[in-house]
Motif scaffolding. Sequence first.
Motif, mmCIF file in Angstrom:
data_model
loop_
_atom_site.group_PDB
_atom_site.id
_atom_site.type_symbol
_atom_site.label_atom_id
_atom_site.label_comp_id
_atom_site.label_asym_id
_atom_site.label_seq_id
_atom_site.Cartn_x
_atom_site.Cartn_y
_atom_site.Cartn_z
ATOM 1 N N GLN A 148 -4.688 9.292 3.704
ATOM 2 C CA GLN A 148 -6.102 9.154 3.347
ATOM 3 C C GLN A 148 -6.277 8.115 2.247
ATOM 4 N N GLU A 149 -5.392 8.165 1.261
ATOM 5 C CA GLU A 149 -5.473 7.187 0.173
ATOM 6 C C GLU A 149 -5.155 5.784 0.670
ATOM 7 N N ALA A 150 -4.187 5.676 1.594
ATOM 8 C CA ALA A 150 -3.832 4.363 2.145
ATOM 9 C C ALA A 150 -5.025 3.726 2.833
ATOM 10 N N ARG A 189 2.129 8.352 -6.121
ATOM 11 C CA ARG A 189 1.281 9.462 -6.530
ATOM 12 C C ARG A 189 1.667 10.770 -5.829
ATOM 13 N N THR A 203 0.832 -1.204 0.000
ATOM 14 C CA THR A 203 0.000 0.000 0.000
ATOM 15 C C THR A 203 0.864 1.251 0.000
ATOM 16 N N VAL A 238 0.688 4.336 -2.866
ATOM 17 C CA VAL A 238 0.267 5.717 -2.606
ATOM 18 C C VAL A 238 1.440 6.689 -2.751
ATOM 19 N N ALA A 243 -8.166 4.348 2.177
ATOM 20 C CA ALA A 243 -9.160 4.012 1.156
ATOM 21 C C ALA A 243 -8.864 2.647 0.533
ATOM 22 N N ARG A 244 -7.590 2.272 0.488
ATOM 23 C CA ARG A 244 -7.215 0.982 -0.081
ATOM 24 C C ARG A 244 -7.384 -0.158 0.924
ATOM 25 N N ARG A 270 -8.606 9.185 7.602
ATOM 26 C CA ARG A 270 -7.315 8.857 7.013
ATOM 27 C C ARG A 270 -6.576 7.923 7.979
ATOM 28 N N ARG A 322 -9.967 -0.374 3.730
ATOM 29 C CA ARG A 322 -11.077 0.201 4.475
ATOM 30 C C ARG A 322 -11.355 -0.504 5.805
ATOM 31 N N ARG A 347 -2.522 13.386 2.651
ATOM 32 C CA ARG A 347 -3.222 12.874 1.472
ATOM 33 C C ARG A 347 -2.875 11.406 1.236
ATOM 34 N N ALA A 348 -1.601 11.080 1.407
ATOM 35 C CA ALA A 348 -1.190 9.691 1.232
ATOM 36 C C ALA A 348 -1.836 8.797 2.285
#
Length: 300
Positions: A82-84, A50, A43, A47, A86-87, A118, A89, A79-80
């Motif tokens: 938060q994306e982590a 990006r 993960t 992330v 999301a992957r 996040r 949950r 931001r990273a």
Amino acid sequence: MPRGKRIGAPARRAAVSMLLVAGCAGVGGRSREPVRSEVDPQTTAAVVARVPEGCRAEVAAALTAGEDAAGSCAVMRDRAAQEALARRRLRVFGMVERTTVRLASVALVVSQAYLCRRWPLRNAGESALEIGPARAAGCTVRRYRGPLTISVREANAAVLPVMTARSDDDGYIEVMFADIDSLLRARGRGGLMTFTELQVGRDGWAVRVKLPELQAQLAEWHATWIEQGRGSPGLFAALHPQDGAASQMRVRALEATVQRQAADAAAVDRGELSARRFLERHVWSPYRSLVEQKDGRSSP
């Protein structure tokens, strides 16, 4: 680590069935043990790819360590994180509200963070997630009532699970060092202090106790109690044979033994203690031959 005092975050315990929201468990299902705040490598790699190149190293280090270190890339890190999340949950993160190390145990009050916005990262230098970072990550927090894995780490870094403990409704759990020691000895693995670390929670999310440091602290506490007249020098020497004070404690234990024997020999002279009882009580004694004469025996 003063006795019975909070020790910041170097150290935290336990568990039962409950309803978890956000799909973590169904109604009536068994609760799953929370996890630590480190982000898994797969993960993290996804992330970080990006993130602007100038922040990739800093963000990758933060996610890998699960730690919110100070730096110039805080926005990118959030931001990273938060994306982590999301992957991944279905995550419930273990938290520690209070840790108390005592002479015979470590006691913890544990909670869980869920429905986070996040991925929550620990404060820099802290070994467990605390309530501040969890709230900052937008998590819902409540006391954890569920299973905690108790493990020990060997010198070669191998981790050996020992038992599963359970916290109460208030998130409280107390891990007794003697219980872990007995279980390890029953398996032929030596005592607790032959290992390097005691971990409470899967992967040590609640607390990781450095056992050499704990051994030194226990010896210090024990020595203090002896100086206050509440401990046994002989027991100190048996429990802490490598400690610098062990030799002195052996001498003190011998002196205390001889003093007790002298008092008992005087009691024999006064007729308050039978010679036979003295000989049964003291297998070795400089007073033994004198008492044997009163008992009509002779030393071998």
